[in-house]
Design a protein around this motif. Structure first.
Motif, short mmCIF file in Angstrom:
data_model
loop_
_atom_site.label_atom_id
_atom_site.label_comp_id
_atom_site.label_asym_id
_atom_site.label_seq_id
_atom_site.Cartn_x
_atom_site.Cartn_y
_atom_site.Cartn_z
N ILE A 62 0.87 -1.18 0.20
CA ILE A 62 0.07 0.14 -0.02
C ILE A 62 0.91 1.29 0.03
O ILE A 62 1.00 1.97 -0.91
N CYS C 24 2.98 0.57 5.90
CA CYS C 24 2.83 1.96 5.72
C CYS C 24 3.50 2.32 6.90
O CYS C 24 3.14 2.00 8.10
N CYS C 27 2.01 2.51 10.41
CA CYS C 27 0.72 1.50 10.50
C CYS C 27 0.88 0.90 11.99
O CYS C 27 1.97 0.71 12.54
N CYS C 58 -2.26 -7.13 4.55
CA CYS C 58 -1.23 -6.29 5.24
C CYS C 58 -0.51 -7.29 6.45
O CYS C 58 0.70 -7.50 6.23
N CYS C 207 -5.24 1.15 11.23
CA CYS C 207 -4.56 1.41 9.65
C CYS C 207 -4.72 2.87 9.28
O CYS C 207 -5.95 3.35 9.12
N ASN C 208 -3.61 3.46 9.40
CA ASN C 208 -3.60 4.92 9.14
C ASN C 208 -3.79 5.26 7.81
O ASN C 208 -4.12 6.55 7.83
S1 SF4 Z 1 -3.12 -2.09 7.49
FE1 SF4 Z 1 -3.50 -0.02 6.60
S2 SF4 Z 1 -1.54 1.38 7.22
FE2 SF4 Z 1 -1.08 -0.72 7.70
S3 SF4 Z 1 0.29 -1.61 5.88
FE3 SF4 Z 1 -1.98 -1.88 5.41
S4 SF4 Z 1 -2.85 -0.11 4.44
FE4 SF4 Z 1 -1.08 0.17 5.29
#
Ligand code: SF4
Ligand SMILES: Cc1ncc(C[n+]2csc(CCOP(=O)(O)OP(=O)(O)O)c2C)c(N)n1
Ligand SMILES: Cc1ncc(C[n+]2csc(CCOP(=O)(O)OP(=O)(O)O)c2C)c(N)n1
Ligand code: SF4
Ligand SMILES: [Mg+2]
Ligand SMILES: [Mg+2]
Lengths: 630, 341, 341, 630
Positions: A62, C24, C27, C58, C207-208
């Motif tokens: 992301i 990210c 996160c 993620c 999840c920022n």
């Molecule tokens: S959970 Fe959200 S902040 Fe964490 S890596 Fe995934 S998209 Fe990025």
């Protein structure tokens, strides 16, 4: 027709040159907004009447850690004053927002290419993240490129001195400075972008809208005033495109519009059952915004639930659709088999990505063709269509719905990552010229009617009756066990099973009579026929066009209909000495063609997560032509 | 929607299809079929608005025997397919028939998501604590230690309680009855029919071939009063031939059996059943009671209100159509960025 | 089994792999990785007996960042694959990392069956109430009405509570913590490690990018004392900066907030937490409390004992080998009905 | 060699004739115990040294309503004094326990065939259930058959006058009366059955054991004393079978033994993850009884969990196995792809049944071959083996484990319903002559070792290292995302992806070097080669043998290895004028052969839920021979 750009015809104004085509690649960090920058340039360019094709290339992460190699995101745009087919291979201009972007993409910039670098990001820490031992700005490794160095951050901040935004938000505008510079360089109109920025941000955050607008303009002016580039360029409107109304469109968008158009033309609402997966998720997103067109979207708990819900909706008389990518299609196989057995209409859209297994989710591939053909238990024939370009996805989706409804069958549509996110101008069809799709639900049965038979068929299409729940007198039971002919009751009778197997097979084979003959780029006979399917259309057309001037007897042909094949395909292939089948897999269409036509087709495969390049095809064809001469 | 307009109400017989019923002689499924047909007639349902959907298993043969619309789908996926049916056409009266393997094993995920979404579907779960159709392997509801073809030394898995799982998933309606309890079963089915969201009815069903007598310890007439307890909304939870025994929760929320008239216990000490509890805790306490040590709770374990999923989905579509329903297809195709060449 | 024999105990750093962490910036996953590595070091684990298994999301990138054995499987299926690992080799220390989509959506069925079987696997469920990796669709744990890419008019589905679902499935251990509560999280992880069967730890994770601030209403330091309540075995359930507010269940088993010292309420009126309750009812009552109206329960919600699945499976094999282990392959091939030609 | 039975060589004893072969079909209600009767006759016959083949044919319903057509269950047994290959087509003797059984099976009894009827069940109500308008015993429709009418119920009850059993239990013994009669008719030994009845029932219920034993003997004596049959028959030991120790074995049994044998020979335990499904469930049942051989069986919550658990076990160094049928294989596709990417050994056994969808679960078919080859996303090559007969399932399972372990790959084994439940004598292998399977887990890494690479390969097999958890120093991470060569780290590199795709493909292709050349029945050149796979072996061998005497140049060949094909297959096919490919599907092997070898093979398909009959093949070959002569 294809020319070295930046060496184009000298225009009258001393500082402006006219070019036939340009390929620009924007590359930066995932957070740098490269996709946005690219799509703004694309939109502006579309509105200016060029032909164009785009290829976005973004990481799976992301937001991969800033400045690292896996975090690099890129967007390539090719635009022209003539009909083009692919986003091209090597760019003429590379915009690199940081050392990582430079490192990942520099290899593909030809030595005389234009390289625009954001010097703000070449500090030692940045270089380290990009795994540069030496500073490429200083070690001579960029010699030969036409390097333009700009400190985008400093310039952006200067522009935004007065803005109330915080430092981070200001920083985020720097892509707009680069965009402004390129607008000047290619004499693009800044207005559409200013308007788009207003539309996107003005309500939510007017300061951000204002800042971005200022920075685009500043970038434009900076290029103008500083004389950073000796020359600016123009690419005039494409003249060999059919005249009409156009819009630039991405494959996933076009699929959605095709579905909605088919919905209107058949007067049946769409029910989408879907589970998010890259690169198909945007279809779900887009269709969930079309509720005003009667579209129901259902984000299911998994792919199996998604296809089953769509099948349930089809049972009630709606257009059941499910969208996914390869791993999801693998999960849907059993349920698609149920749709085959119950002979209900269903559209399964598979946006292919690199496999096997999780593979490389953000990269393109065409390796799900045989899965679409054979990925179910038992003899389970399903029509298979493939979109051949972003804009062709419209007609492909429309056709899939038509076939599903007219033949009472599940239909698989294959698209791929390159089509899904790539874009090109689309000649917008006139709603009234789209064919109608006629659907006949069986009417309520009265006492005097002949007995109702759920598996009675239209003798022409072999489609069975569609008798939807809620219709008086049509109560019946269907399911996954073999059906008796006509009554649809459970049957274990050996002859009935063979009969029904053949009916299902013949029904799908018969679709060939309702689809157009395949056409060629170039003459319909010659030495080599390049035969492709789906997204190889662009490179094939490009290769044929590129070889035309040399008088080589090479034609191209790209299938939208794979099961069944168009009726004329066998004859067509026989009129060529050699059939070359380029595919982004290990020879899947090739297998179908060799089996069915027993033609010694030459398979040419590429499995790199990337589309074919025109010149790769040209080279391969040249080899074959040489072999033929021996 | 469920009553035919200008027709005489249908009789139970009208709900029988022309297909021969092919369960084993003596199978508990017959009694359930009978109760459903009877309940449907009493409810004044019509044939063509009713859809019976099933998965795979002996129980899932059910739709063939009903003279309504029917869909015998694939193993475990009926909740998902039925969701599509109900959301696409909320006017249909959708019934789902499933087995303990179909719903708790391969179909567990669809089952819990159906319940949490509260789609207006009535679920009849035939729990015979065995895989019938595949000839007798233990199922997720089989008692631990069960010797079957696939567990010659006894099963190890802790059994799943459909009621507990449903509570955990956010079910709004849960009923329970037994194949041979005709009128009781019919009544629970009719209560389920009246519920707006997903209504789960767990039906203990005897498989006389592969798990005969599974419920004998509380199903037989002679012991029914002692070994089962009927949960009635607003009434004290009492059982026994003389209705003089009751249930309550102690301080640790453990269920306790008390005898009215003994040790100073009066009816007021017995828990009063509230099927409409906001919290699922009480139903959970009852669902988790040991079958050996406590009477088996029957009737309506839970009955609360949440909007039905299909209504909300279609309401959004209607709102969107009211707000932007005038968009022509051509406008949609044109999009905001059209240009001409 | 989890301590290396003749080696110096490993430090937290030893558990870091050489792979760049690619979440990210900002996160919540980073905090969890840190807590896990720290807990593993404190627990004296070694690297080669530890296996970290994940699905897709993620969160499921987790194994790459651990210098242990790791298996990044497919979406939703990690519980099943991990069950195979643990049953095939009970000596391995198996950890499962999953997301709210991975575990509650596509993987729901495997998740509940893992819990009911009580396989000795520790599950870290990163609940960010969103699909992160696919860029921001609502998940089964997203609050109703959530506007996301796939729900422009707001989501309709009633959210699933992982804790409630786990209770319904028969979980023996359930803990809950928050990504930024380092020491608390570490402690819950260590408690999970000590549990013999399946240990579920729900971790609220920000999840920022796609759901920033999802837990701000109780995660922030300034409000943590008021908005969360720590469940401690054998202690009264109190919260607030002055620990003067408590929770209890009223007669209808609805939770109530009381203030100690007001209206004659003393600490004795507050519920005493018992993580080892036989019945899951109390934990269910707490799990189902409205997040808006009540403090969010953290700590150990449930901790009961049932034999671990893998032990029983292997015990059956051992018993069979003791009883009939001397059967030669040749005898097996020959079978009882051999004849010669 | 094949002769009209009951017209065989006259034996010395006036009332005994010697036959070369006999085909008996037992047919009755699901509750009549036909499968048990058939298997008892089979067992006895095996012990008497005949060659034999069986074909059970039972309804999907557990106990369909008594006396109805769908409730009919049948068991066919063919036994002989020579090497046979199939259970045959038309029986010589049909035992029909009720009118429904008569109605379903009478069409296949030749007019001079022996028909044994249980008259007790020809009451009007019985006839109605079987949908007979007239009583076939009286309307002349059975003229021409050699009908023997026996009131089995009365005779059984008379026999059991003294037995303490209730009426229903006594009734249940009537199949044993019929068995006894046939034992007399074919001079079979009653003892093994008496013993078997004791073994099964004596402990649990001695009265039942006793009653059944009495009734078998009574049936035998009844036939003897009444002179119901003019003649009795013998079929002597098969003489052209290799000498050695034999047992009669069913396909599912043989698969289990093959797995356990491979487990012993590789010194690795079996971990089976499975979800019950017809006709594969018996493998789960049988293996769950082999715990004493270290086998772990895990009945999973669904097919996906089953394959994933098996893969998890493989990861830890066990032999991971999963068993299923077609619809289950459809569900496992995604997980098999993960096994391909992670290159872990795994054996997937698919016992095929009629499809598509739920199809006809109790009927056989071969329509999952392409699903096995292609039913996954992306390029996902998997070796595919097929058992060619019930006893061959042993070697096929053994080979599958060998290949999985030696090549670190998932392997798909195809069996089918006819193999699974069919049986034949099996020459029991000598344990010591089974090849060893060598497995090398990577040993613990010490500080001084060269760096550990999970994707380093054996240069010969291309198998990657198997580094199991618990081994010091070998910590590594694997998963479904494309792997970098050697390190196994995540890689999105285009060239690496192409390289790894080719490595996976070449690894599987290379297995061809470890498998035997395919052999033929008949000479290895000629006019027609009948090429099959899996369970078509029997009919093919039968057809070739049947045509041998006529001097036709027809040979047969049946593949156990389908992916990759044996190295000599291409050459072999070229030595015949025509290749005929009979399959119980619509041409799936044919597609693979035509694609790969570009040979105009003739596909011959049958999709009836039934095996091929020898005479069908003979007829088709004759047509081809005629065409060749034209
Ligand atoms: S959970 Fe959200 S902040 Fe964490 S890596 Fe995934 S998209 Fe990025
Ligand atoms: C995908 C798939 N897997 C497995 C099966 C085999 N199968 C059919 S029914 C069944 C279980 C039946 O148990 P249950 O749901 O309890 O129904 P019952 O027969 O007991 O009524 C199984 C495993 C199948 N048909 N399809
Ligand atoms: C079979 C399959 N379906 C869908 C996907 C796409 N997908 C990847 S991750 C994901 C959901 C992620 O959500 P969650 O589990 O909550 O993890 P997070 O990213 O939020 O940590 C989805 C739908 C996939 N990879 N495979
Ligand atoms: S096997 Fe059991 S559940 Fe199935 S029909 Fe027979 S008795 Fe009923
Ligand atoms: Mg059951
Ligand atoms: Mg998430």
């Amino acid at each position: 027709m294809v020319q070295d750009p930046h060496n184009g015809t000298q225009a009258t104004d001393k500082s402006v040159e006219a070019l036939d085509e340009v390929i620009i690649r924007f590359a930066g960090d995932s957070g740098d907004g490269m996709q946005l920058t690219g799509s703004q340039f694309t939109r502006t360019t579309a509105l200016m009447g060029n032909d164009l094709a785009t290829f976005p290339d973004f990481p799976a992460e992301i937001r991969a850690p800033a400045g690292t190699l896996p975090g690099v995101s890129a967007f390539q745009l090719r635009f022209s004053n003539f009909d083009i087919h692919t986003p091209g291979n090597q760019p003429h201009v590379l915009v690199a927002m940081n050392p990582a972007a430079l490192k990942v993409h520099i290899d593909q910039l030809p030595r005389d290419g234009l390289l625009i670098l954001n010097t703000a990001k070449f500090r030692p820490a940045d270089l380290k993240k990009a795994k540069y031992a030496e500073n490429p700005l200083e070690d001579g490794s960029l010699d030969g490129y036409r390097v333009v160095q700009v400190d985008l951050e400093k310039l952006t901040h200067e522009t935004l001195k007065e803005s109330p935004l915080d430092k981070r938000s200001k920083d985020r505008c720097k892509n707009m400075f680069a965009l402004g510079m390129l607008y000047w360089l290619y004499n693009r109109d800044v207005e559409p972008t200013l308007k788009a920025l207003d539309d996107t941000f003005a309500k939510k955050n007017p300061d951000i809208a204002e800042a971005n607008k200022q920075v685009v303009k500043a970038g434009y002016n900076y290029a103008d005033i500083t004389g950073l580039f000796q020359t600016s360029y123009t690419v005039s409107k494409a003249t060999d495109l059919p005249s009409g109304s156009y819009r630039n469109i991405m494959g996933n968008q076009a699929l959605c519009l095709g579905l909605v158009a088919a919905s209107k033309k058949s007067n049946l609402p769409i029910f989408l059952g879907s589970y998010p997966i890259t690169p198909a998720s945007d279809i779900l997103h887009q269709l969930s915004g079309y509720k005003n067109h009667g579209v129901i979207t259902f984000q299911a708990e998994d792919e199996i639930a998604a296809v089953c819900a769509a099948l349930g909706a089809a049972y009630t008389g709606k257009i059941g659709v499910t969208t996914t990518s390869g791993p999801g299609l693998a999960l849907k196989g059993e349920a698609i088999g149920l749709a085959v057995m119950t002979e209900l209409p269903l559209v399964i859209i598979n946006v292919q990505r690199s496999g096997p297994s999780t593979g490389m989710p953000t990269k393109t591939e065409q390796a799900d063709l045989l899965q679409a053909m054979c990925g179910r238990n038992g003899e389970s024939p399903v029509p298979v269509l493939a979109a051949t370009s972003p804009s062709d996805a419209f007609a492909t989706a429309f056709e899939a719905v038509r076939i599903a409804l007219e033949y009472m069958t599940p239909v698989i549509v294959l698209s791929d990552g390159a089509i899904a996110n790539g874009s090109e101008p689309w000649l917008i069809p006139d709603e009234t010229e789209l064919p109608g799709i006629s659907v006949n639900f069986l009417p309520a049965a009265t006492e005097t009617d002949e007995p109702f038979m759920p598996y009675r068929r239209n003798p022409e299409t072999l489609a069975r009756n569609w008798a939807i729940p809620g219709t008086e007198g049509l109560q019946h039971r269907i399911g996954g066990i073999e059906k008796a002919d006509l009554t649809g009751n459970i049957s274990y009778d050996p002859d009935n099973h063979e009969h029904m197997t053949m009916v299902r097979e013949n029904k799908v084979a018969g679709i060939a009579n309702s689809i157009p003959d395949v056409t060629t780029v170039g003459p319909d006979e010659g030495d080599v026929l390049i035969l492709g399917w789906g997204s190889t259309r662009g490179p094939i057309a490009g290769a044929v066009r590129a070889m035309e001037p040399s008088g080589k007897k090479v034609s191209g042909c790209c299938l939208r209909y794979i099961n069944p094949f168009p009726n004329n395909l066998g004859d067509l292939m026989k009129r060529f000495k050699r059939v070359l089948i380029p595919e982004l897999n290990r020879g899947q269409l090739s297998m179908l063609i060799r089996n069915k036509y027993l033609i010694d087709a030459t398979s040419y495969t590429k499995v790199q997560g990337l589309p074919f390049y025109t010149d790769e095809l040209v080279k391969r064809v040249d080899q074959i032509l040489e072999e033929l001469q021996r | 929607m469920t009553t035919a307009s200008n027709q005489a109400p249908l009789s139970k017989k009208d709900f029988k299809s022309d297909q021969d019923v092919r369960w084993c002689p003596g199978c508990g499924d017959y009694g359930i079929l009978n109760a459903v047909q009877s309940a449907f007639a009493k409810l004044g349902k019509n044939l063509h608005d009713t859809v019976v959907i099933s998965g795979i298993g002996c129980s899932s043969r059910f739709p063939y025997y009903m003279e309504t619309f029917g869909f015998h789908t694939i193993h475990g996926r009926a909740p998902a397919l039925a969701t599509g049916v109900k959301v696409a056409n909320p006017d249909l009266d959708v019934w789902l028939v499933t087995g303990d393997g179909d719903a708790m094993s391969i179909g567990g995920n669809h089952f819990i998501h159906l319940l949490r979404r509260n789609v207006g579907i009535k679920v009849l779960l035939f729990n015979n604590r065995i895989y019938g159709l595949t000839k007798g392997q233990y199922s997720p509801t089989s008692e631990q230690g069960k010797k079957t073809k696939s567990t010659p030394m006894g099963s190890i898995d802790h059994p799943m309680s459909p009621v507990s799982l449903a509570l955990g998933a956010g079910a709004t309606f849960i009923g329970r009855s037994i194949d041979t309890f005709g009128p009781h079963l019919e009544n629970v089915i009719m209560r389920a029919a009246a519920h707006e969201g997903t209504a789960l009815v767990e039906i203990y069903q005897n498989c006389n071939i592969f798990n005969d007598g599974a419920f004998d310890s509380f199903r037989e007439k002679s012991i029914r009063a002692e070994r089962t307890v009927e949960l009635e909304h607003g009434k004290p939870v009492v059982f026994g031939a003389d209705s003089n025994r009751g249930l309550r929760l102690n301080h640790d929320l453990q269920p306790e059996i008390v005898t009215i008239g003994e040790n100073g216990i009066t009816e007021a000490d017995v828990m009063v059943w509230d099927e409409a509890d906001t919290s699922p805790a009480r139903a959970m306490a009852f669902a988790a009671m040991s079958e050996a040590d406590f009477p088996v709770p029957l009737g309506i374990l839970r009955n609360t209100t949440r909007p039905a999923f299909e209504k909300e989905v279609n309401a959004q579509v209607q709102t969107a159509q009211q707000n932007r329903g005038d968009q022509k297809l051509q406008d949609l195709l044109n999009g905001p960025d059209r240009y001409t060449i």
